[in-house]
Design a protein around this motif. Sequence first.
Motif: not given
Length: 356
Positions: A114-117, A120-122, A182-183
Amino acid sequence: MQKLEHRKQIDGLRFFAFLAVFMIHSDVEHFWWGSYGVSLFFVISGFLITRILIASEDRPRGQALKAFYARRALRIFPAYYLVLGVAAVTVGIAYLPAFVLYVMNWGIFFYTWIQPALVDAPWDPVRMYGVHFWSLCVEEQFYLVFPLLFSFLRPGRTRLPWLAALWGASIAFRFLFAVFLPKSAYGLIPLVCGEYLIAGAVGAVVFADKSAAAERIRAAARQWMFPLGLALVAALFALNRPESPSIDHVMHPPHMQTLLALGFLAMVLGLWETDNRWVLGFFNFAPFLFLGKISYGLYLIHLFMWPLYDWLSAHYAVLSDVPPLAARFGLTVLLATAMWYLFEAPILKLKGRFQY
């Protein structure tokens, strides 16, 4: 019930699987490959659990499954819920019900869908308390479903086509998710990372066979499988180093996953069968054996050593002279050892009531 062997060198291998995970959690940049310590754990689990199921198949299905599930519950649940409870009270665990029910791996998958970002969180072990329990959720889901399925498969080599189909399905799901999501953290669900567990199961079925072909495989394992598997894994790591190392390589499996599964399987089978005194001497080194024996506890508590180290160093100046990595590792070993002797070992004595 067939006799079950315990080969100590596998405990030594377990320790190095844990050490790889500990190292990436300590330094993602330099030890990015440590994520695959979890994958090695999966192969070992698939191999050992399937051996248990094969050894107990001469008993009525209901009795064998009852003993299996009871013994697994005694091994897994007490320490897990102890650590989870203490962590929830002290540092807090987000989405605690998902961890309690062993479904957090699916939760992470859906959150990142739902939230691909989020992917990418460190990496921050303090912000992500308990996130490493995702692999324990996978194993518990495997323990719940696979033994029941396996008990309905006909004994012998006829099981191999079914296991091969499961392995192929896992590969297919991985490529489908890589194309369409993919994310997302699709590598955290058994549909994908189950490839490693099934690889171990295939090895156990092959080794249990009495045919001439199986004997040739066992002979090959004694002679060259471990070094070949180790060389394959090392080559894959050397040739596939990411440009921007991160914690999510297991979450986003690259195309080398199947080769890695084969490499880890060769290492496990080779180490199981080897009579090489140098290899055995290394993996049977007493400290490695003990740390492998308590590797479950080491894995359970290790990420919680970040806040503990920070608290101790703030109150005891002497810790400022100890490198953080060494201090966290020492605290992990110390507390896992205490948990083993004071909590896990006494409970494990109850397994004697449920013989395979």
